[in-house]
Design a protein around this motif. Structure first.
Motif, short mmCIF file in Angstrom:
data_model
loop_
_atom_site.label_atom_id
_atom_site.label_comp_id
_atom_site.label_asym_id
_atom_site.label_seq_id
_atom_site.Cartn_x
_atom_site.Cartn_y
_atom_site.Cartn_z
N UNK A 68 12.23 -4.49 -7.10
CA UNK A 68 12.87 -5.72 -7.57
C UNK A 68 13.36 -6.60 -6.42
N UNK A 69 13.63 -6.00 -5.28
CA UNK A 69 14.13 -6.80 -4.15
C UNK A 69 13.03 -7.59 -3.47
N UNK A 70 11.87 -6.95 -3.30
CA UNK A 70 10.79 -7.59 -2.55
C UNK A 70 9.64 -8.06 -3.43
N UNK A 71 9.63 -7.63 -4.69
CA UNK A 71 8.53 -7.91 -5.63
C UNK A 71 7.23 -7.24 -5.20
N UNK A 72 7.32 -6.33 -4.23
CA UNK A 72 6.15 -5.62 -3.76
C UNK A 72 5.79 -4.49 -4.73
N UNK A 73 4.49 -4.32 -4.97
CA UNK A 73 4.04 -3.24 -5.84
C UNK A 73 4.15 -1.92 -5.09
N UNK A 74 4.92 -0.99 -5.67
CA UNK A 74 5.12 0.30 -5.00
C UNK A 74 4.42 1.44 -5.72
N UNK A 75 3.93 1.18 -6.91
CA UNK A 75 3.25 2.25 -7.63
C UNK A 75 2.71 1.78 -8.97
N UNK A 76 2.19 2.74 -9.71
CA UNK A 76 1.61 2.46 -11.02
C UNK A 76 1.98 3.59 -11.97
N UNK A 118 -8.70 10.80 -8.59
CA UNK A 118 -9.80 9.95 -8.12
C UNK A 118 -9.29 8.55 -7.79
N UNK A 119 -8.38 8.04 -8.61
CA UNK A 119 -7.83 6.70 -8.37
C UNK A 119 -6.98 6.68 -7.10
N UNK A 120 -6.19 7.72 -6.89
CA UNK A 120 -5.37 7.80 -5.67
C UNK A 120 -6.25 7.85 -4.42
N UNK A 121 -7.35 8.56 -4.52
CA UNK A 121 -8.29 8.64 -3.40
C UNK A 121 -8.87 7.26 -3.09
N UNK A 122 -9.21 6.51 -4.14
CA UNK A 122 -9.76 5.17 -3.94
C UNK A 122 -8.72 4.23 -3.32
N UNK A 123 -7.46 4.37 -3.73
CA UNK A 123 -6.40 3.49 -3.22
C UNK A 123 -6.13 3.71 -1.74
N UNK A 124 -6.48 4.89 -1.23
CA UNK A 124 -6.27 5.18 0.20
C UNK A 124 -7.09 4.24 1.08
N UNK A 128 -3.45 -2.60 0.89
CA UNK A 128 -2.29 -3.04 0.10
C UNK A 128 -1.68 -1.90 -0.70
N UNK A 129 -2.53 -0.97 -1.14
CA UNK A 129 -2.06 0.07 -2.06
C UNK A 129 -2.14 1.49 -1.51
N UNK A 130 -2.43 1.64 -0.23
CA UNK A 130 -2.68 2.99 0.28
C UNK A 130 -1.45 3.90 0.28
N UNK A 131 -0.25 3.32 0.15
CA UNK A 131 0.97 4.14 0.12
C UNK A 131 1.62 4.15 -1.28
N UNK A 164 2.67 13.86 -2.50
CA UNK A 164 3.86 13.05 -2.75
C UNK A 164 3.54 11.70 -3.40
N UNK A 165 2.24 11.38 -3.48
CA UNK A 165 1.84 10.12 -4.13
C UNK A 165 1.63 10.30 -5.63
N UNK A 166 1.85 11.51 -6.11
CA UNK A 166 1.73 11.79 -7.54
C UNK A 166 3.10 12.10 -8.12
N UNK A 167 3.48 11.40 -9.17
CA UNK A 167 4.73 11.67 -9.88
C UNK A 167 4.39 12.24 -11.25
#
Length: 223
Positions: A68-76, A118-124, A128-131, A164-167
């Motif tokens: 909410x502070x930066x409007x940056x996408x941090x996850x899905x 598979x989606x997490x692997x693609x985001x790497x 913009x979304x690798x983290x 750690x990228x999986x919740x």
């Protein structure tokens, strides 16, 4: 109602018994025609669910989560949908209760974990979304059935992404009957690097022990 043979009596008694079980323990109900229709609909839906797994009719929709502070996408958050061949796109409320009751939920959620991996692997490969992380909601069966928990851990460890990228999100129902067993399961998942979330908090018992004793890093309040 006039019956012609014993098979018809047993058929309707079975429908009444199913209805009584749905309403809870220690009760009985009298049969009416709507019960048979409901039983047939349930059996049909169960058959369609099994076919949906084989024919890969499920899909995931990814809802963005922003700071909410930066409007940056941090996850899905991965939202499960069933692309039913006749009824169109169905949300979990239309099929997950039956999937949970029959145990089909485990096969569905195994597919979800693989799809998200598979989606997490693609985001790497995306700067913009690798983290970013992806959150998925799982049934409490994964925590209270030891064999299933071991399968889940093995499946996650076999994938090519940082854990750690999986919740993994669980709601309060996962802990009602088997608190200690569920807690041990959560700790095992935590030990392999998975992040954990308590979903729909304040929708049920809402015990403070969930916040104090359990290794959750995120709390999602019920609307």
């Amino acid at each position: 109602k006039t019956y012609r043979n014993a098979d018809e009596v047993l058929r309707d008694a079975d429908a009444a018994m199913y209805q009584a079980k749905n309403l809870g323990r220690g009760r009985y109900v009298f049969f009416d025609e709507s019960m048979r229709e409901e039983l047939i609909a349930t059996m049909t839906l169960e058959q369609e669910l099994r076919a949906a797994i084989e024919q890969q009719q499920f899909e995931l929709h990814y809802q963005k989560i922003s700071d909410l502070n930066s409007a940056k996408i941090i996850g899905f958050e991965a939202l499960l949908r069933w692309n039913h061949p006749k009824r169109g796109l169905l949300t979990p409320c239309n099929f997950l209760p039956l999937a949970e009751e029959t145990g089909i939920i485990l096969a569905i959620e195994t597919w979800v974990v693989k799809a998200v991996a598979s989606q997490l692997k693609n985001l790497q490969n995306n700067a913009e979304y690798q983290h970013t992380f992806i959150a998925i909601n799982l049934s409490g069966r994964h925590l209270t059935q030891i064999n299933q928990l071991n399968k889940l851990i093995a499946l996650i460890q076999a994938q090519a992404f940082a854990p750690q990228r999986l919740i993994l999100e669980f709601n309060e129902r996962a802990f009602y009957q088997h608190e200690e067993l569920a807690l041990k399961g959560l700790r095992k998942l935590k030990n392999i690097g998975i992040k954990l979330a308590l979903d729909d908090y304040a929708s049920g018992v809402s015990s403070f022990s969930f916040l104090h004793s359990y290794p959750f890093e995120f709390i999602k309040l019920d609307r």
